[in-house]
Design an enzyme around this catalytic site. Structure first.
Site, PDB file in Angstrom:
ATOM      1  N   ASP A  74      -5.377   5.636   1.490  1.00 20.15           N
ATOM      2  CA  ASP A  74      -4.633   4.596   2.193  1.00 20.15           C
ATOM      3  C   ASP A  74      -5.281   4.277   3.532  1.00 20.15           C
ATOM      4  OD1 ASP A  74      -3.088   6.147   0.256  1.00 20.15           O
ATOM      5  OD2 ASP A  74      -1.425   4.825   0.755  1.00 20.15           O
TER       6      ASP A  74
ATOM      7  N   ASP B  36       9.758  11.181  -1.017  1.00 21.46           N
ATOM      8  CA  ASP B  36       9.347  12.579  -0.857  1.00 21.46           C
ATOM      9  C   ASP B  36       7.816  12.708  -0.806  1.00 21.46           C
ATOM     10  OD1 ASP B  36       8.982  11.816  -3.452  1.00 21.46           O
ATOM     11  OD2 ASP B  36      10.221  13.388  -4.346  1.00 21.46           O
ATOM     12  N   GLU B  37       7.203  11.915   0.043  1.00 24.69           N
ATOM     13  CA  GLU B  37       5.762  12.045   0.293  1.00 24.69           C
ATOM     14  C   GLU B  37       5.531  12.038   1.805  1.00 24.69           C
ATOM     15  OE1 GLU B  37       2.757  10.723  -2.291  1.00 24.69           O
ATOM     16  OE2 GLU B  37       4.157   9.766  -3.673  1.00 24.69           O
TER      17      GLU B  37
ATOM     18  N   ASP C  12       1.070   7.626   3.884  1.00 24.51           N
ATOM     19  CA  ASP C  12       1.141   6.598   2.843  1.00 24.51           C
ATOM     20  C   ASP C  12       2.417   5.785   2.969  1.00 24.51           C
ATOM     21  OD1 ASP C  12       2.652   8.879   2.171  1.00 24.51           O
ATOM     22  OD2 ASP C  12       2.479   8.525   0.026  1.00 24.51           O
TER      23      ASP C  12
ATOM     24  N   GLU D 122       4.138  -1.240  -1.309  1.00 21.98           N
ATOM     25  CA  GLU D 122       3.150  -0.424  -2.018  1.00 21.98           C
ATOM     26  C   GLU D 122       2.564  -1.186  -3.202  1.00 21.98           C
ATOM     27  OE1 GLU D 122       4.818   3.083  -3.772  1.00 21.98           O
ATOM     28  OE2 GLU D 122       2.859   4.049  -3.924  1.00 21.98           O
TER      29      GLU D 122
ATOM     30  N   HIS E 276       4.105   0.538   2.715  1.00 29.11           N
ATOM     31  CA  HIS E 276       2.799   1.170   2.496  1.00 29.11           C
ATOM     32  C   HIS E 276       1.779   0.254   3.178  1.00 29.11           C
ATOM     33  CE1 HIS E 276       3.444   4.325  -0.462  1.00 29.11           C
ATOM     34  NE2 HIS E 276       2.146   4.365  -0.747  1.00 29.11           N
TER      35      HIS E 276
HETATM   36  C1  BGC Z   1       0.759   7.522  -2.576  1.00 32.30           C
HETATM   37  C2  BGC Z   1      -0.416   6.619  -2.363  1.00 32.30           C
HETATM   38  C3  BGC Z   1      -1.625   7.427  -2.688  1.00 32.30           C
HETATM   39  C4  BGC Z   1      -1.542   7.642  -4.154  1.00 32.30           C
HETATM   40  C5  BGC Z   1      -2.730   8.268  -4.752  1.00 32.30           C
HETATM   41  C6  BGC Z   1       0.814   7.824  -4.034  1.00 32.30           C
HETATM   42  O1  BGC Z   1       1.891   8.547  -4.422  1.00 32.30           O
HETATM   43  O2  BGC Z   1       1.924   6.993  -2.084  1.00 32.30           O
HETATM   44  O3  BGC Z   1      -0.392   5.691  -1.445  1.00 32.30           O
HETATM   45  O4  BGC Z   1      -2.816   6.996  -2.211  1.00 32.30           O
HETATM   46  O5  BGC Z   1      -0.380   8.347  -4.498  1.00 32.30           O
HETATM   47  O6  BGC Z   1      -2.465   8.743  -5.952  1.00 32.30           O
END
Ligand code: BGC
Length: 778
Positions: free
Chosen positions: A376, A368-369, A363, A650, A671
């Site tokens: 996505d 922190d992901e 994403d 994003e 994003h």
């Molecule tokens: C991510 C997104 C994802 C979304 C869905 C986010 O935190 O960065 O791109 O698809 O959460 O909840």
């Protein structure tokens, strides 16, 4: 399991550091010359290996991220030139995805112990093979890396560096009493290095078919200056993913700290969007000339802040480089047109893809992901498959989709590899309790995008069980009315009209979005089953799709309106094929009215955005599509470009018009999802689209409207190079087309019959559709 015979070896040394494993060996005599040597390498963690001090490759973050519970890649390296009579293999292992932080809660890790795994096969002239494997005969020692984590960065203490460990005969008292190594290759573990132990691993080892992560570019600082608070900032001019390489000399023990961020706020590094990721590297100087390259971490950044620079800040320019990393995919597609801002938008899509294709499709690369969010890539897969050759990359990721799905009883989790399944409470983001439209649909839409781009039936074959399981799961969730209108949905996530803190509060009714997606999914499974000759499944999903279409029309359409009457619902209904010809007409008109009513600002989120431009152009609302695309005010595709963006954001307004950062909790500046419009740009502005899977037959049909004077689009198709270039001259359009050998193309032009184009180059002059429409050029 392959026939690899090594064992994973771990070490009880400094839990946060990157241990170094080594083994010396002597090539066996009496078999003639070494004719080949192959090193099969992997790790629980990420690793780098050397033979006699020479890196076995330039790959980074080996072996990448798969659903480790079941599958781990290994990589084969040809190391023939590196083998000497007396050799040393050295392997450093970092935490990576295995033991590093993942997600926003503390407990989501795969394991406590990182481990190395290697098998070296040395083949001699007489056919004899000498095999060296990781086992309890190896030794392990501490490295100069004192901590390493993707989110939190890496610390390197150059005072601890001693590269002699990578070579035979390593003896260094500071590492303990390492003894000289006998030439017979018999090594015993030195207790001061600690011993290694084997770690069980039940998953499968598979050869890595995916291109490796590599250094793909390097950027010099564009500007170095002091912020209002006095800290030293560097601007690299582009929002990239990677790390800083630093050459520096200063007093031993000096700590140089680098923090990273995508944007500035009030002239200072803006780290709030990173949430809990500290993205901080620390380099401790040795007193000699040091080079630091933190290859066991990565950051998403355009700006860096340096603290502790030992000299004058004017020296930074020549000493600090931003190293850009990405999975090193072959570039296949290009697009350029007469509008510089659109070219910048397109470049931003490409850069964003680079930064988010780090072994898996993620994403975002900074906070922190950095996770494989399925929605996505549902949005972005067609664009990705045009820009780069992602066939192996996404096919491999789809294997994990299928594995996770099996574990979840047919549910496709929201992220793959799924680490949310380890969360224990819903507050922690506990895993997918049920499939969600658009996100879980990745299991069908991604293989379909690969089929369209590459025309390889094996992709569909491999994904078919996963597609079926998803389609059936969704069917089981439909309510009595035949709609998918219950349960959790992300819906049209990040609708620009949703409040910053409630990104799911979209204008589009979640049931309309989910039912439309369910229809598209069922219909694609039907088409796949037909292609694969699976008659009963084709019938099953044909009737499933028909029922969904009927329910959608019965429950959601009345008086020439689709329920919730917003741009996303018309876009999905039109593009997914839910409407008949008459409905298509008024839906296109209503969509154009809504776009106009929004002042030609974008009004769609994740679900609607990939489809709105197609919905307009396929219903004859071409000039509206162009006005929407060329809008520069917020929110729009070009608004971030006017704000200096170098990646896709994003949120439509990740940065607000006054330059401040959107207050929402999720505010990434990298994003790719909203960049899915590039796919439409290629096909509709550029005029290069697949008419049959894999571009076996090509549609050349640029739709030309005011605002763009020329466009050039090209693609390395599976059959060869294809290109379309058009430009306006007064009332005419000249168009050059290259059709690859072994394919055919058709030129579709308003007011003309379709023209067949044979393989080769074509140069045509045609009347401008604008003059045909009576629209004269400004
Ligand atoms: C991510 C997104 C994802 C979304 C869905 C986010 O935190 O960065 O791109 O698809 O959460 O909840």
């Amino acid at each position: 399991m392959t026939d690899l015979k090594a064992r994973f070896i771990a070490a009880d040394v400094e839990p946060n550091s990157a241990p170094q494993f080594r083994r010396e060996f002597v090539t066996e005599a009496g078999h003639g010359d070494v004719v080949s040597a192959t090193l099969s390498l992997t790790a629980l963690g990420v690793c780098e290996a050397w033979i006699n001090g020479v890196p076995v490759s330039t790959d980074l973050l080996t072996p990448g991220w798969t659903s480790y519970e079941w599958r781990l890649h290994y990589v084969d390296y040809d190391v023939t030139p590196l083998i000497e009579e007396h050799s040393t293999i050295g392997i450093a292992v970092g935490n990576g995805w295995y033991r590093g932080r993942l997600g926003w809660i503390e407990t989501q890790r795969y394991g406590d112990e990182i481990a190395a795994y290697a098998e070296l096969r040395v083949r001699f002239a007489d056919g004899y093979e000498q095999v060296i494997v990781t086992d309890e005969d190896w030794t392990v020692g501490p490295s100069a890396i004192t901590s390493n984590d993707f989110y939190d960065g890496q610390s390197i203490d150059a005072r601890r560096r001693d590269d002699r460990w990578k070579r035979p005969g390593f003896v260094d008292p500071s590492w303990g009493s390492v003894h000289a190594v006998p030439y017979d290759g018999q090594l015993t573990a030195d207790p001061s290095w600690g011993s290694v132990h084997a770690v069980p691993y039940d998953g499968q080892l598979t050869a890595d078919p995916v291109a490796p992560v590599r250094r793909v570019d390097e950027l010099a600082p564009q500007k170095v200056w002091r912020s209002p608070s006095g800290s030293v900032l560097i601007d690299f001019g582009e929002n990239i993913v990677g790390y800083l390489r630093v050459h520096v000399q200063g007093e031993a023990g000096t700590v140089l700290t680098a923090r990273h961020a995508e944007v500035l706020d009030d002239g200072e590094l803006a780290t709030r969007p990173l949430r809990s990721a500290t993205s901080t590297d620390r380099f401790t100087l040795s007193g000699q000339q040091d080079t630091f390259e933190p290859t066991f971490t990565f950051h998403g950044f355009r700006y860096a802040e340096l603290t502790g620079w030992p000299g004058d800040i004017s020296e930074i320019q020549g000493c600090v480089t931003a190293v850009v990393i990405s999975t090193d995919l072959p570039r296949t597609g290009h697009f350029e047109c007469s509008v510089p801002d659109l070219n910048q938008l397109h470049e931003n899509v490409v850069r964003g893809m680079r930064g988010n294709f780090i072994d898996i499709p993620t994403d975002c690369p900074q906070r922190d992901e950095r996770l494989g969010w399925t929605g996505d890539i549902s949005a972005f897969a067609p664009t990705a498959a045009f820009l780069f050759d992602v066939r192996n990359f996404l096919t491999d990721w789809l294997q994990d989709v299928a594995l996770e799905q099996t574990h979840h009883d047919g549910i496709v989790p929201y992220i793959v590899p799924d680490i949310l399944k380890y969360a224990s409470t819903p507050q922690e983001g506990a895993g997918a309790s049920e499939s969600a439209a658009f996100w879980s649909d990745a299991s069908v839409w991604v293989p379909w995008a690969l089929w369209e781009a590459y025309g390889d039936l094996r992709t569909l074959e491999a994904s078919f069980p996963s597609m079926l399981a998803h389609g059936r799961r969704v069917r089981s969730l439909l309510s009595a009315s035949g709609l998918w209108d219950t349960g959790f949905q992300f819906g049209d996530w990040l609708d620009p009209d949703a409040p910053a803190e409630h990104p799911g509060d979209a204008k589009a009714d979640p049931g309309v979005v989910a039912t439309a997606c369910a229809f598209r999914t069922a219909d694609r499974i039907r088409a796949t089953a037909e292609l694969l000759g699976r008659t009963s499944e084709a019938e099953e999903f044909a009737s499933n799709a028909q029922a969904l279409r009927a329910a959608f029309r019965r429950e959601y359409i009345a008086a020439e309106r689709i329920h919730s009457d917003c741009t996303t619902v018309y876009s999905l209904a039109i593009v997914f094929g839910l409407l008949d010809a008459e409905q298509q007409r008024w839906a296109g008109e209503r969509l154009a009215q809504l776009v106009e009513a929004s002042g030609f600002h974008i009004s769609t989120g994740f679900a609607g955005t990939p489809f709105i431009a197609d919905a307009l152009t396929s219903t004859g609302q071409t000039s509206t599509a162009y006005r929407l695309l060329l809008q520069r005010e917020c929110p729009s595709w070009l608004y971030p470009v006017t704000m200096g963006a170098t990646t896709i954001w994003e949120r439509w307004d990740s940065m607000l018009p006054d330059g401040s950062i959107n207050p929402g909790d999720m505010t990434s500046f990298n994003h790719y999802a909203l960049g899915a419009v590039a796919d439409w740009m290629h096909r509709v502005i550029g005029g290069l689209a697949p008419l049959a899977a894999g571009y076996q037959r090509i549609l050349v049909a640029p739709q030309i409207a005011d605002g763009i004077d020329w466009a050039r689009t090209s693609l390395q198709t599976p059959h060869g190079f294809a290109a379309v270039a058009w430009s306006r001259t007064n009332d005419d359009i000249t168009i050059e087309v290259t059709v690859p050998e072994g394919t055919s193309a058709v030129l579709r032009w308003p007011g003309n019959d379709e023209t067949e184009l044979a393989p080769g180059n074509h140069n045509l002059t045609l009347p401008s559709p604008l003059s045909l429409n009576g629209i004269s050029r400004q």
